[in-house]
Enzyme design. Structure first.
Site, PDB file in Angstrom:
ATOM      1  CG  HIS A  61      -4.200   2.241 -26.867  1.00 46.74           C
ATOM      2  ND1 HIS A  61      -4.268   2.863 -28.095  1.00 46.74           N
ATOM      3  CD2 HIS A  61      -5.368   1.572 -26.718  1.00 46.74           C
ATOM      4  CE1 HIS A  61      -5.427   2.582 -28.668  1.00 46.74           C
ATOM      5  NE2 HIS A  61      -6.113   1.800 -27.846  1.00 46.74           N
ATOM      6  CD  GLU A  77       0.854   4.021 -28.040  1.00 47.82           C
ATOM      7  OE1 GLU A  77       0.281   3.054 -27.474  1.00 47.82           O
ATOM      8  OE2 GLU A  77       0.684   4.308 -29.232  1.00 47.82           O
ATOM      9  CB  CYS A  89      -4.482   5.517 -32.094  1.00 44.37           C
ATOM     10  SG  CYS A  89      -4.742   5.639 -30.307  1.00 44.37           S
ATOM     11  CB  CYS A 124      -1.587   6.988 -28.153  1.00 44.60           C
ATOM     12  SG  CYS A 124      -2.364   5.515 -27.429  1.00 44.60           S
TER      13      CYS A 124
END
Length: 143
Positions: free
Chosen positions: A46, A48, A77, A80
């Site tokens: 991801h 992040e 999410c 993260c």
């Protein structure tokens, strides 16, 4: 947020266009990343997480990103949110809310859980319409 939006636009067309940027306490950019799950075949890629990893490599205090700000185009999410808490990020700023998987106020609120020893400041909905438009376009083209 404008920088994070620009990063999101660089995501591979196969990946959801999410961009993240980490800034040091003085506002200098430490790292940036776009989602890369599809391109790398890595479920943890991801934006992040990738940006936090890169920032930790150059930050004076290593993996402890105290004082740093994570700016991301989509509400993080649970993975993260946990990563930014573990990295001790001081602030998280995000664009679009994510009611299905968001863990910074929508579905869950991981970062404000009083049982955790670190709780970053949160500023959500910053340039939310612009952030959501990128996502809407991506998913509209796939339906």
């Amino acid at each position: 947020m404008q920088v994070a939006l620009a990063v999101a636009r660089t995501a591979d067309p196969a990946d959801v266009p999410v961009g993240a940027v980490v800034f040091d306490p003085d506002g200098a950019e430490l790292a940036r990343a776009a989602n890369a799950r599809e391109v790398t075949g890595d479920p943890t890629a991801h934006a992040e997480v990738l940006a936090l990893r890169a920032a930790a490599r150059v930050y004076d205090d290593g993996w402890r990103l105290s004082g740093a700000t994570l700016v991301v185009t989509l509400e993080p999410c649970t993975m993260c949110a946990g990563a930014l808490v573990a990295a001790r990020v001081s602030r998280v700023v995000f664009g679009a809310w994510e009611p299905k998987t968001g863990a910074v106020g929508s579905l869950w609120d991981v970062v404000r859980d009083r049982r955790l020893s670190h709780r970053p400041q949160v500023h959500g909905g910053v340039l939310a319409d612009e952030s959501a438009a990128l996502l809407d376009r991506f998913f509209r083209l796939r339906r």
